[in-house]
Design a protein around this motif. Structure first.
Motif, PDB file in Angstrom:
ATOM      1  N   MET A 146     -46.531  -5.309  -5.686  1.00  0.00           N
ATOM      2  CA  MET A 146     -46.468  -4.405  -4.545  1.00  0.00           C
ATOM      3  C   MET A 146     -45.213  -4.450  -3.972  1.00  0.00           C
ATOM      4  O   MET A 146     -45.005  -5.539  -3.487  1.00  0.00           O
ATOM      5  CB  MET A 146     -47.685  -4.610  -3.913  1.00  0.00           C
ATOM      6  N   THR A 147     -44.772  -3.524  -3.733  1.00  0.00           N
ATOM      7  CA  THR A 147     -43.248  -3.338  -2.917  1.00  0.00           C
ATOM      8  C   THR A 147     -43.624  -2.632  -1.597  1.00  0.00           C
ATOM      9  O   THR A 147     -44.625  -1.728  -1.457  1.00  0.00           O
ATOM     10  CB  THR A 147     -42.344  -2.525  -3.767  1.00  0.00           C
ATOM     11  N   SER A 148     -42.885  -2.837  -0.692  1.00  0.00           N
ATOM     12  CA  SER A 148     -42.983  -2.166   0.547  1.00  0.00           C
ATOM     13  C   SER A 148     -42.754  -0.644   0.266  1.00  0.00           C
ATOM     14  O   SER A 148     -41.960  -0.307  -0.561  1.00  0.00           O
ATOM     15  CB  SER A 148     -42.124  -2.669   1.574  1.00  0.00           C
ATOM     16  N   ARG A 149     -43.430   0.046   1.307  1.00  0.00           N
ATOM     17  CA  ARG A 149     -43.527   1.623   1.171  1.00  0.00           C
ATOM     18  C   ARG A 149     -42.079   2.161   1.678  1.00  0.00           C
ATOM     19  O   ARG A 149     -41.680   3.174   1.198  1.00  0.00           O
ATOM     20  CB  ARG A 149     -44.314   2.056   2.048  1.00  0.00           C
ATOM     21  N   TYR A 150     -41.201   1.284   2.385  1.00  0.00           N
ATOM     22  CA  TYR A 150     -39.834   1.852   2.422  1.00  0.00           C
ATOM     23  C   TYR A 150     -38.826   1.637   1.297  1.00  0.00           C
ATOM     24  O   TYR A 150     -37.983   2.392   1.394  1.00  0.00           O
ATOM     25  CB  TYR A 150     -39.200   0.844   3.666  1.00  0.00           C
ATOM     26  N   GLN A 151     -39.422   1.228   0.330  1.00  0.00           N
ATOM     27  CA  GLN A 151     -38.537   0.978  -0.839  1.00  0.00           C
ATOM     28  C   GLN A 151     -38.897   2.388  -1.678  1.00  0.00           C
ATOM     29  O   GLN A 151     -39.622   2.237  -2.524  1.00  0.00           O
ATOM     30  CB  GLN A 151     -38.617  -0.344  -1.653  1.00  0.00           C
ATOM     31  N   ARG A 152     -38.144   3.612  -1.207  1.00  0.00           N
ATOM     32  CA  ARG A 152     -38.866   4.742  -1.908  1.00  0.00           C
ATOM     33  C   ARG A 152     -37.613   5.491  -2.687  1.00  0.00           C
ATOM     34  O   ARG A 152     -36.402   5.357  -2.454  1.00  0.00           O
ATOM     35  CB  ARG A 152     -39.047   5.709  -0.833  1.00  0.00           C
ATOM     36  N   SER A 153     -38.026   6.473  -3.701  1.00  0.00           N
ATOM     37  CA  SER A 153     -37.045   7.004  -4.530  1.00  0.00           C
ATOM     38  C   SER A 153     -37.469   8.591  -4.321  1.00  0.00           C
ATOM     39  O   SER A 153     -38.733   8.800  -3.983  1.00  0.00           O
ATOM     40  CB  SER A 153     -37.019   6.781  -5.759  1.00  0.00           C
ATOM     41  N   ILE A 154     -36.613   9.610  -4.267  1.00  0.00           N
ATOM     42  CA  ILE A 154     -36.887  10.992  -4.449  1.00  0.00           C
ATOM     43  C   ILE A 154     -36.388  11.520  -5.553  1.00  0.00           C
ATOM     44  O   ILE A 154     -35.307  11.511  -5.976  1.00  0.00           O
ATOM     45  CB  ILE A 154     -36.152  11.361  -3.204  1.00  0.00           C
ATOM     46  N   SER A 155     -37.165  12.267  -6.162  1.00  0.00           N
ATOM     47  CA  SER A 155     -36.871  12.995  -7.518  1.00  0.00           C
ATOM     48  C   SER A 155     -36.102  13.940  -7.046  1.00  0.00           C
ATOM     49  O   SER A 155     -35.923  14.762  -6.015  1.00  0.00           O
ATOM     50  CB  SER A 155     -38.177  13.426  -8.169  1.00  0.00           C
ATOM     51  N   SER A 156     -35.266  14.571  -8.260  1.00  0.00           N
ATOM     52  CA  SER A 156     -34.449  15.930  -8.056  1.00  0.00           C
ATOM     53  C   SER A 156     -35.514  17.099  -7.998  1.00  0.00           C
ATOM     54  O   SER A 156     -34.849  18.208  -7.762  1.00  0.00           O
ATOM     55  CB  SER A 156     -33.344  15.996  -8.936  1.00  0.00           C
ATOM     56  N   ASN A 215     -33.787  20.747   5.874  1.00  0.00           N
ATOM     57  CA  ASN A 215     -33.075  19.767   6.689  1.00  0.00           C
ATOM     58  C   ASN A 215     -33.125  18.478   6.507  1.00  0.00           C
ATOM     59  O   ASN A 215     -34.311  17.907   6.230  1.00  0.00           O
ATOM     60  CB  ASN A 215     -33.382  20.067   7.917  1.00  0.00           C
ATOM     61  N   ALA A 216     -32.099  17.841   5.971  1.00  0.00           N
ATOM     62  CA  ALA A 216     -32.489  16.503   5.472  1.00  0.00           C
ATOM     63  C   ALA A 216     -32.039  15.485   6.805  1.00  0.00           C
ATOM     64  O   ALA A 216     -31.161  15.720   7.276  1.00  0.00           O
ATOM     65  CB  ALA A 216     -31.280  16.069   4.501  1.00  0.00           C
ATOM     66  N   LEU A 217     -33.051  14.852   7.256  1.00  0.00           N
ATOM     67  CA  LEU A 217     -33.007  14.053   8.487  1.00  0.00           C
ATOM     68  C   LEU A 217     -33.047  12.611   8.266  1.00  0.00           C
ATOM     69  O   LEU A 217     -33.650  12.137   7.215  1.00  0.00           O
ATOM     70  CB  LEU A 217     -33.704  14.677   9.611  1.00  0.00           C
ATOM     71  N   GLY A 218     -32.947  11.847   9.323  1.00  0.00           N
ATOM     72  CA  GLY A 218     -33.400  10.272   9.253  1.00  0.00           C
ATOM     73  C   GLY A 218     -33.590  10.114  10.950  1.00  0.00           C
ATOM     74  O   GLY A 218     -32.918  10.612  12.034  1.00  0.00           O
ATOM     75  N   PRO A 248     -47.240   7.215   9.385  1.00  0.00           N
ATOM     76  CA  PRO A 248     -46.180   6.686   9.772  1.00  0.00           C
ATOM     77  C   PRO A 248     -44.731   7.308   8.906  1.00  0.00           C
ATOM     78  O   PRO A 248     -44.724   7.486   7.791  1.00  0.00           O
ATOM     79  CB  PRO A 248     -46.525   5.344   9.355  1.00  0.00           C
ATOM     80  N   VAL A 249     -43.764   7.183   9.806  1.00  0.00           N
ATOM     81  CA  VAL A 249     -42.396   7.333   8.859  1.00  0.00           C
ATOM     82  C   VAL A 249     -41.420   6.105   9.185  1.00  0.00           C
ATOM     83  O   VAL A 249     -41.549   5.578  10.363  1.00  0.00           O
ATOM     84  CB  VAL A 249     -41.631   8.572   9.722  1.00  0.00           C
ATOM     85  N   ILE A 250     -40.985   5.652   8.034  1.00  0.00           N
ATOM     86  CA  ILE A 250     -40.259   4.257   7.985  1.00  0.00           C
ATOM     87  C   ILE A 250     -38.785   4.765   7.964  1.00  0.00           C
ATOM     88  O   ILE A 250     -38.290   5.485   7.293  1.00  0.00           O
ATOM     89  CB  ILE A 250     -40.669   3.633   6.952  1.00  0.00           C
ATOM     90  N   TYR A 251     -38.043   4.073   9.069  1.00  0.00           N
ATOM     91  CA  TYR A 251     -36.613   4.625   9.447  1.00  0.00           C
ATOM     92  C   TYR A 251     -35.788   4.482   8.298  1.00  0.00           C
ATOM     93  O   TYR A 251     -34.758   5.065   8.553  1.00  0.00           O
ATOM     94  CB  TYR A 251     -36.088   3.985  10.745  1.00  0.00           C
ATOM     95  N   ALA A 252     -35.889   3.844   7.559  1.00  0.00           N
ATOM     96  CA  ALA A 252     -34.844   3.666   6.340  1.00  0.00           C
ATOM     97  C   ALA A 252     -34.938   4.850   5.385  1.00  0.00           C
ATOM     98  O   ALA A 252     -34.114   5.120   4.646  1.00  0.00           O
ATOM     99  CB  ALA A 252     -35.183   2.416   5.549  1.00  0.00           C
ATOM    100  N   ASP A 253     -36.048   5.457   5.461  1.00  0.00           N
ATOM    101  CA  ASP A 253     -36.284   6.693   4.627  1.00  0.00           C
ATOM    102  C   ASP A 253     -35.665   7.884   5.393  1.00  0.00           C
ATOM    103  O   ASP A 253     -35.769   8.125   6.694  1.00  0.00           O
ATOM    104  CB  ASP A 253     -37.625   7.071   4.345  1.00  0.00           C
ATOM    105  N   LEU A 311     -33.135  10.261  -0.742  1.00  0.00           N
ATOM    106  CA  LEU A 311     -32.870  10.450   0.364  1.00  0.00           C
ATOM    107  C   LEU A 311     -32.922   9.486   1.495  1.00  0.00           C
ATOM    108  O   LEU A 311     -34.005   8.822   1.550  1.00  0.00           O
ATOM    109  CB  LEU A 311     -33.863  11.605   0.980  1.00  0.00           C
ATOM    110  N   VAL A 312     -31.790   8.969   1.965  1.00  0.00           N
ATOM    111  CA  VAL A 312     -31.714   7.731   2.756  1.00  0.00           C
ATOM    112  C   VAL A 312     -31.334   8.136   4.220  1.00  0.00           C
ATOM    113  O   VAL A 312     -30.538   8.909   4.659  1.00  0.00           O
ATOM    114  CB  VAL A 312     -30.695   6.987   2.287  1.00  0.00           C
ATOM    115  N   SER A 313     -31.996   7.531   5.144  1.00  0.00           N
ATOM    116  CA  SER A 313     -31.440   7.443   6.507  1.00  0.00           C
ATOM    117  C   SER A 313     -30.294   6.934   6.783  1.00  0.00           C
ATOM    118  O   SER A 313     -30.120   5.439   6.354  1.00  0.00           O
ATOM    119  CB  SER A 313     -32.806   7.174   7.357  1.00  0.00           C
TER     120      SER A 313
END
Length: 352
Positions: free
Chosen positions: A1-11, A63-66, A213-218, A253-255
């Motif tokens: 199990m990895t932390s939820r902040y370690q995310r990827s986003i498909s195209s 809008n891509a935000l962080g 929740p929103v993790i700030y690295a995302d 998508l990275v903050s």
């Protein structure tokens, strides 16, 4: 199990539109913070960690935000004991709010910049239990940390609709409402909208989803449906150390996390993205423009940044510094497998 902040986003389903660069408006004078980041003014002795707010105008479209300012830390100190996933600060007695999600930040030592998403149920007494073994990432006894509450959609956007002075256009369904796209860790998004009842709901359903929740690295996307002017204002503390996350094959998508002062030259991307003789094989960094498009950059094998639209010309240091990174960026990773992405903060944030 990895932390939820370690995310990827498909195209898939990604419609890269843009917004103007966000503007930092700190409670201490903006000019002081900007000057400190740019020229090394050390005013940490005169101020505590700077706090303020960042306002981002939202354009119609995606809008891509962080989150570039953070919730105040609810605990900080150093760990006397580090044993696998169990981290103990014997000087602390934690009392986490039930049901909330927390972000653990490592602020010194080899693991500086590592963050972990930790549910309240994994915080008890003097011990924080993480999903990943931070000891293998270099965490050791004596290293310092901060613990923050991850903000929710309600706290970031409020439940006031745009028509009442809020941020998001509400609706009876997600068809007409603005949608917030949150990376789900599986290469896609979870989509949420503000219902006219004042609840956040999962898109295309009638299911209420409070306190997401929103993790700030995302990074995250705000899909704005209408043309009525809107802006998102985020308040909080400046994070004074870098942030480590993970990118995988595809669009990530990275903050940016730092509210001001980062650019293509100093953000630390060069040792994490894959270079190439052309943009075809290299990773590509997508930076939003005010005209709702993207400028795209890649790291050439020569060790220089190049503009995808002018692939034979090296950017000078001044030109790379002029590429301001703010809020959220897309990092398009071409190769299979995950790699660490270690985003820096401006050099003198440590003295703020």
């Amino acid at each position: 199990m990895t932390s939820r902040y370690q995310r990827s986003i498909s195209s898939t389903n990604l419609n890269p539109l843009n917004k103007p660069n966000p503007v930092m408006k700190p409670f201490i004078p903006y000019s002081l913070l900007a000057a400190a980041a740019a020229c090394g003014m050390a005013f940490g002795q005169a101020y505590t960690t700077p706090v303020g707010y960042v306002t981002s105008d939202l354009s119609q479209g995606f809008n891509a935000l962080g989150l570039t300012l953070q919730s105040p830390s609810v605990a900080s100190g150093d760990f006397e004991t580090v044993t696998g996933t169990a981290l103990t600060d014997s000087d602390a007695t934690y009392s986490p709010a039930a049901g909330r999600t927390f972000v653990l930040e490592i602020t010194s030592g080899t693991a500086t910049g590592v963050i972990q998403e930790v549910p309240a149920a994994s915080i008890s007494g003097s011990t924080i239990t993480t999903s990943d073994n931070l000891q293998t990432m270099g965490l050791a006894a004596g290293d310092t940390y901060k613990l923050r509450v991850a903000p929710t959609l309600e706290e970031i956007f409020t439940t006031t609709p745009l028509s009442g002075g809020g941020v998001l256009n509400a609706g009876l369904s997600s068809t007409g409402a603005d949608i917030v796209w949150i990376p789900n860790g599986s290469g896609g998004y979870d989509q949420y909208f503000l219902h006219t009842s004042g609840q956040f709901r999962r898109a295309t359903t009638t299911t209420a989803t409070p306190n997401v929740p929103v993790i700030y690295a995302d990074g995250f996307l705000v899909q704005k449906k209408g043309a009525t002017a809107a802006a998102l204002t985020v308040t909080g503390e400046v994070k004074t150390v870098g942030t480590n996350s993970v990118i995988v094959q595809g669009f990530n998508l990275v903050s940016i996390v730092a509210p001001v002062g980062l650019n293509l030259f100093n953000a630390g991307l060069e040792d994490d993205v894959t270079a190439g003789l052309s943009a075809t094989g290299a990773d590509v960094v997508w930076v939003q423009r005010a005209d709702l498009g993207y400028n795209k950059y890649f790291r050439h094998s020569s060790g220089n940044w190049r503009f995808v639209d002018a692939p034979s010309v090296n950017l000078t240091q001044a030109e790379a510094e002029a590429v301001v990174l703010s809020s959220g960026i897309l990092v398009q990773r071409k190769a299979a497998g995950a790699v660490n992405l270690d985003l820096k903060v401006p050099a003198n944030y440590s003295t703020l």
